[in-house]
Design a protein around this motif. Structure first.
Motif, PDB file in Angstrom:
ATOM      1  N   ASP A 121     -23.718 132.414 -78.622  1.00 56.21           N
ATOM      2  CA  ASP A 121     -23.733 132.613 -80.073  1.00 56.21           C
ATOM      3  C   ASP A 121     -23.611 134.078 -80.483  1.00 56.21           C
ATOM      4  O   ASP A 121     -22.823 134.423 -81.362  1.00 56.21           O
ATOM      5  CB  ASP A 121     -24.975 131.965 -80.704  1.00 56.21           C
ATOM      6  CG  ASP A 121     -26.275 132.448 -80.096  1.00 56.21           C
ATOM      7  OD1 ASP A 121     -26.289 132.737 -78.877  1.00 56.21           O
ATOM      8  OD2 ASP A 121     -27.279 132.534 -80.809  1.00 56.21           O
ATOM      9  N   GLU A 122     -24.341 134.953 -79.791  1.00 54.82           N
ATOM     10  CA  GLU A 122     -24.277 136.366 -80.181  1.00 54.82           C
ATOM     11  C   GLU A 122     -22.899 136.954 -79.906  1.00 54.82           C
ATOM     12  O   GLU A 122     -22.354 137.715 -80.697  1.00 54.82           O
ATOM     13  CB  GLU A 122     -25.357 137.170 -79.443  1.00 54.82           C
ATOM     14  CG  GLU A 122     -26.730 136.916 -80.037  1.00 54.82           C
ATOM     15  CD  GLU A 122     -27.842 137.631 -79.274  1.00 54.82           C
ATOM     16  OE1 GLU A 122     -27.535 138.624 -78.576  1.00 54.82           O
ATOM     17  OE2 GLU A 122     -28.989 137.180 -79.376  1.00 54.82           O
ATOM     18  N   ARG A 123     -22.354 136.555 -78.771  1.00 58.06           N
ATOM     19  CA  ARG A 123     -21.017 137.006 -78.387  1.00 58.06           C
ATOM     20  C   ARG A 123     -19.989 136.610 -79.450  1.00 58.06           C
ATOM     21  O   ARG A 123     -19.134 137.388 -79.845  1.00 58.06           O
ATOM     22  CB  ARG A 123     -20.682 136.375 -77.037  1.00 58.06           C
ATOM     23  CG  ARG A 123     -19.262 136.449 -76.589  1.00 58.06           C
ATOM     24  CD  ARG A 123     -19.085 137.533 -75.540  1.00 58.06           C
ATOM     25  NE  ARG A 123     -17.838 137.354 -74.796  1.00 58.06           N
ATOM     26  CZ  ARG A 123     -16.659 137.795 -75.221  1.00 58.06           C
ATOM     27  NH1 ARG A 123     -16.556 138.417 -76.382  1.00 58.06           N
ATOM     28  NH2 ARG A 123     -15.582 137.607 -74.487  1.00 58.06           N
ATOM     29  N   VAL A 124     -20.076 135.369 -79.929  1.00 55.20           N
ATOM     30  CA  VAL A 124     -19.096 134.870 -80.896  1.00 55.20           C
ATOM     31  C   VAL A 124     -19.311 135.506 -82.272  1.00 55.20           C
ATOM     32  O   VAL A 124     -18.354 135.859 -82.956  1.00 55.20           O
ATOM     33  CB  VAL A 124     -19.146 133.327 -80.979  1.00 55.20           C
ATOM     34  CG1 VAL A 124     -18.245 132.800 -82.093  1.00 55.20           C
ATOM     35  CG2 VAL A 124     -18.735 132.716 -79.640  1.00 55.20           C
ATOM     36  N   PRO A 128     -14.609 139.686 -84.501  1.00 61.08           N
ATOM     37  CA  PRO A 128     -14.199 139.871 -85.895  1.00 61.08           C
ATOM     38  C   PRO A 128     -13.908 138.550 -86.606  1.00 61.08           C
ATOM     39  O   PRO A 128     -14.261 138.383 -87.775  1.00 61.08           O
ATOM     40  CB  PRO A 128     -12.926 140.717 -85.789  1.00 61.08           C
ATOM     41  CG  PRO A 128     -12.967 141.354 -84.439  1.00 61.08           C
ATOM     42  CD  PRO A 128     -13.801 140.481 -83.560  1.00 61.08           C
ATOM     43  N   ASP A 129     -13.310 137.588 -85.905  1.00 56.05           N
ATOM     44  CA  ASP A 129     -12.975 136.326 -86.546  1.00 56.05           C
ATOM     45  C   ASP A 129     -13.969 135.203 -86.219  1.00 56.05           C
ATOM     46  O   ASP A 129     -13.728 134.037 -86.577  1.00 56.05           O
ATOM     47  CB  ASP A 129     -11.552 135.896 -86.154  1.00 56.05           C
ATOM     48  CG  ASP A 129     -10.511 136.851 -86.725  1.00 56.05           C
ATOM     49  OD1 ASP A 129     -10.691 137.310 -87.860  1.00 56.05           O
ATOM     50  OD2 ASP A 129      -9.538 137.155 -86.003  1.00 56.05           O
ATOM     51  N   GLY A 130     -15.039 135.536 -85.530  1.00 58.67           N
ATOM     52  CA  GLY A 130     -16.073 134.544 -85.256  1.00 58.67           C
ATOM     53  C   GLY A 130     -15.526 133.274 -84.623  1.00 58.67           C
ATOM     54  O   GLY A 130     -14.748 133.330 -83.664  1.00 58.67           O
ATOM     55  N   LEU A 131     -15.905 132.137 -85.192  1.00 58.37           N
ATOM     56  CA  LEU A 131     -15.460 130.840 -84.661  1.00 58.37           C
ATOM     57  C   LEU A 131     -13.950 130.644 -84.782  1.00 58.37           C
ATOM     58  O   LEU A 131     -13.378 129.781 -84.116  1.00 58.37           O
ATOM     59  CB  LEU A 131     -16.169 129.705 -85.416  1.00 58.37           C
ATOM     60  CG  LEU A 131     -17.578 129.352 -84.959  1.00 58.37           C
ATOM     61  CD1 LEU A 131     -18.178 128.326 -85.916  1.00 58.37           C
ATOM     62  CD2 LEU A 131     -17.548 128.798 -83.540  1.00 58.37           C
ATOM     63  N   SER A 134      -8.837 133.236 -82.068  1.00 59.59           N
ATOM     64  CA  SER A 134      -7.880 132.512 -81.239  1.00 59.59           C
ATOM     65  C   SER A 134      -8.154 132.796 -79.766  1.00 59.59           C
ATOM     66  O   SER A 134      -8.362 133.942 -79.363  1.00 59.59           O
ATOM     67  CB  SER A 134      -6.464 132.976 -81.594  1.00 59.59           C
ATOM     68  OG  SER A 134      -5.591 132.625 -80.552  1.00 59.59           O
ATOM     69  N   LEU A 135      -8.181 131.727 -78.961  1.00 61.76           N
ATOM     70  CA  LEU A 135      -8.505 131.899 -77.550  1.00 61.76           C
ATOM     71  C   LEU A 135      -7.410 132.647 -76.794  1.00 61.76           C
ATOM     72  O   LEU A 135      -7.646 133.158 -75.715  1.00 61.76           O
ATOM     73  CB  LEU A 135      -8.768 130.544 -76.899  1.00 61.76           C
ATOM     74  CG  LEU A 135     -10.083 129.897 -77.314  1.00 61.76           C
ATOM     75  CD1 LEU A 135     -10.275 128.586 -76.599  1.00 61.76           C
ATOM     76  CD2 LEU A 135     -11.254 130.829 -77.037  1.00 61.76           C
ATOM     77  N   SER A 136      -6.217 132.698 -77.377  1.00 59.71           N
ATOM     78  CA  SER A 136      -5.147 133.415 -76.676  1.00 59.71           C
ATOM     79  C   SER A 136      -5.304 134.930 -76.850  1.00 59.71           C
ATOM     80  O   SER A 136      -4.762 135.697 -76.063  1.00 59.71           O
ATOM     81  CB  SER A 136      -3.776 132.968 -77.183  1.00 59.71           C
ATOM     82  OG  SER A 136      -3.698 133.161 -78.569  1.00 59.71           O
ATOM     83  N   THR A 137      -6.046 135.346 -77.858  1.00 57.34           N
ATOM     84  CA  THR A 137      -6.203 136.791 -78.051  1.00 57.34           C
ATOM     85  C   THR A 137      -7.553 137.288 -77.535  1.00 57.34           C
ATOM     86  O   THR A 137      -7.683 138.443 -77.159  1.00 57.34           O
ATOM     87  CB  THR A 137      -6.094 137.164 -79.554  1.00 57.34           C
ATOM     88  OG1 THR A 137      -7.085 136.442 -80.280  1.00 57.34           O
ATOM     89  CG2 THR A 137      -4.721 136.824 -80.099  1.00 57.34           C
ATOM     90  N   ALA A 138      -8.552 136.418 -77.499  1.00 61.13           N
ATOM     91  CA  ALA A 138      -9.879 136.855 -77.069  1.00 61.13           C
ATOM     92  C   ALA A 138      -9.901 137.063 -75.556  1.00 61.13           C
ATOM     93  O   ALA A 138      -9.205 136.367 -74.822  1.00 61.13           O
ATOM     94  CB  ALA A 138     -10.913 135.812 -77.471  1.00 61.13           C
ATOM     95  N   VAL A 139     -10.684 138.025 -75.108  1.00 58.57           N
ATOM     96  CA  VAL A 139     -10.864 138.221 -73.673  1.00 58.57           C
ATOM     97  C   VAL A 139     -12.053 137.363 -73.247  1.00 58.57           C
ATOM     98  O   VAL A 139     -13.184 137.610 -73.647  1.00 58.57           O
ATOM     99  CB  VAL A 139     -11.128 139.715 -73.353  1.00 58.57           C
ATOM    100  CG1 VAL A 139     -11.334 139.900 -71.859  1.00 58.57           C
ATOM    101  CG2 VAL A 139      -9.975 140.556 -73.863  1.00 58.57           C
ATOM    102  N   ILE A 140     -11.771 136.321 -72.489  1.00 58.59           N
ATOM    103  CA  ILE A 140     -12.813 135.365 -72.125  1.00 58.59           C
ATOM    104  C   ILE A 140     -12.834 135.207 -70.608  1.00 58.59           C
ATOM    105  O   ILE A 140     -11.803 134.922 -70.000  1.00 58.59           O
ATOM    106  CB  ILE A 140     -12.552 133.994 -72.789  1.00 58.59           C
ATOM    107  CG1 ILE A 140     -12.510 134.175 -74.315  1.00 58.59           C
ATOM    108  CG2 ILE A 140     -13.632 132.995 -72.429  1.00 58.59           C
ATOM    109  CD1 ILE A 140     -12.159 132.906 -75.034  1.00 58.59           C
TER     110      ILE A 140
END
Ligand code: ADP
Ligand code: ADP
Length: 228
Positions: A121-124, A128-131, A134-140
């Motif tokens: 939760d804290e990470r998300v 900047p865009d929260g929930l 886009s998973l293609s741009t986030a470093v996961i």
């Protein structure tokens, strides 16, 4: 009364080949955690494949709530039996879309609570865009992907959760998330794990020991220690 049962199930991958499961009978209670353990090739994955109807039994049958599994529509079945595999693929899209994948009308609070359970939760919130990131741009990381897949199972609160614990070493947060999800879902439904971790087996309500396609032993951890 059990929700789900294997009744004398024998399954083969090819006609005439040795069975991957032989005459397996097992009741999986409606509530609680059943852990399946056994060496490689024992038939653990085959049990999941049958439950998901990726494979049909040669003889015997599986029964869910008194109705043979092959009489359920796949749509109903996929709603009731949710599978989190070792590397559950996330769908292209946003974090929100992934969390809502199996349960479209979950409310905002449910999503955040699911993220909190897997410590994301804290990470998300910090994105900047929260929930709507886009998973293609986030470093996961791989561990975070697995935690997203696990939190998705909390959003849909399945009646039956099938969980294949990763064989590879999990990082501490992912391992904690696995246990959190098992504990939560097992309070209201049935959790069936292919267990690789001793902690998971010790905490299970029922352990099933599979070997060469047959059930060798069944019981709680201390009961199995006492008999063998
Ligand atoms: P699971 O219990 O999830 O089926 P296994 O214990 O069968 O996992 O296998 C764990 C991992 O080790 C898998 O990736 C499998 O491919 C690999 N593995 C299992 N047995 C062997 C073997 N004899 N040689 C090489 N790799 C193996
Ligand atoms: P586990 O998950 O306990 O490692 P599996 O259920 O994957 O065991 O395998 C049980 C038996 O079925 C093994 O003998 C395995 O070689 C065989 N098997 C599993 N998957 C396949 C497949 N897709 N095609 C043919 N044989 C398979």
């Amino acid at each position: 009364r059990s929700a789900l049962s294997f009744e004398g199930v024998t399954a083969r991958y090819a006609p005439g080949s040795a069975p991957a499961l032989s005459d397996v009978s097992l009741e999986i209670p409606r509530i609680g955690h059943t852990a399946i353990v056994g060496p490689s090739g024992a038939g653990k994955t085959t049990m999941f494949s049958l439950l998901l109807r990726f494979l049909n039994p040669d003889s015997g049958r599986l029964v869910l709530d008194g109705i043979p599994l092959d009489e359920w529509s796949l749509e109903d079945l996929r709603r009731r039996i949710v599978y989190v595999e070792q590397d559950t693929p996330l769908v292209p899209g946003t974090l929100r879309e992934n969390l809502l994948y199996t349960h479209q009308d979950a409310d905002e609070e449910t999503l955040w609570e699911a993220l909190r359970a897997v410590r994301l939760d804290e990470r998300v919130r910090a994105l900047p865009d929260g929930l709507d990131t886009s998973l293609s741009t986030a470093v996961i990381s791989g561990g975070e992907r697995q935690r997203i897949a696990l939190s998705r199972a909390l959003v849909s609160t399945p009646e039956i959760l099938l969980l294949d614990e990763a064989t590879a070493q999990l990082d501490g947060l992912t391992e904690a998330a696995v246990h959190e999800v098992i504990d939560r879902v097992a309070q209201t439904g049935a959790v069936l794990t292919i267990a690789h971790r001793l902690s998971t087996v010790i905490d299970a309500d029922q352990i099933v020991v599979l070997e060469s396609g047959t059930i060798r032993a069944r019981g709680k951890h201390h009961e199995l220690l006492a008999t063998d």
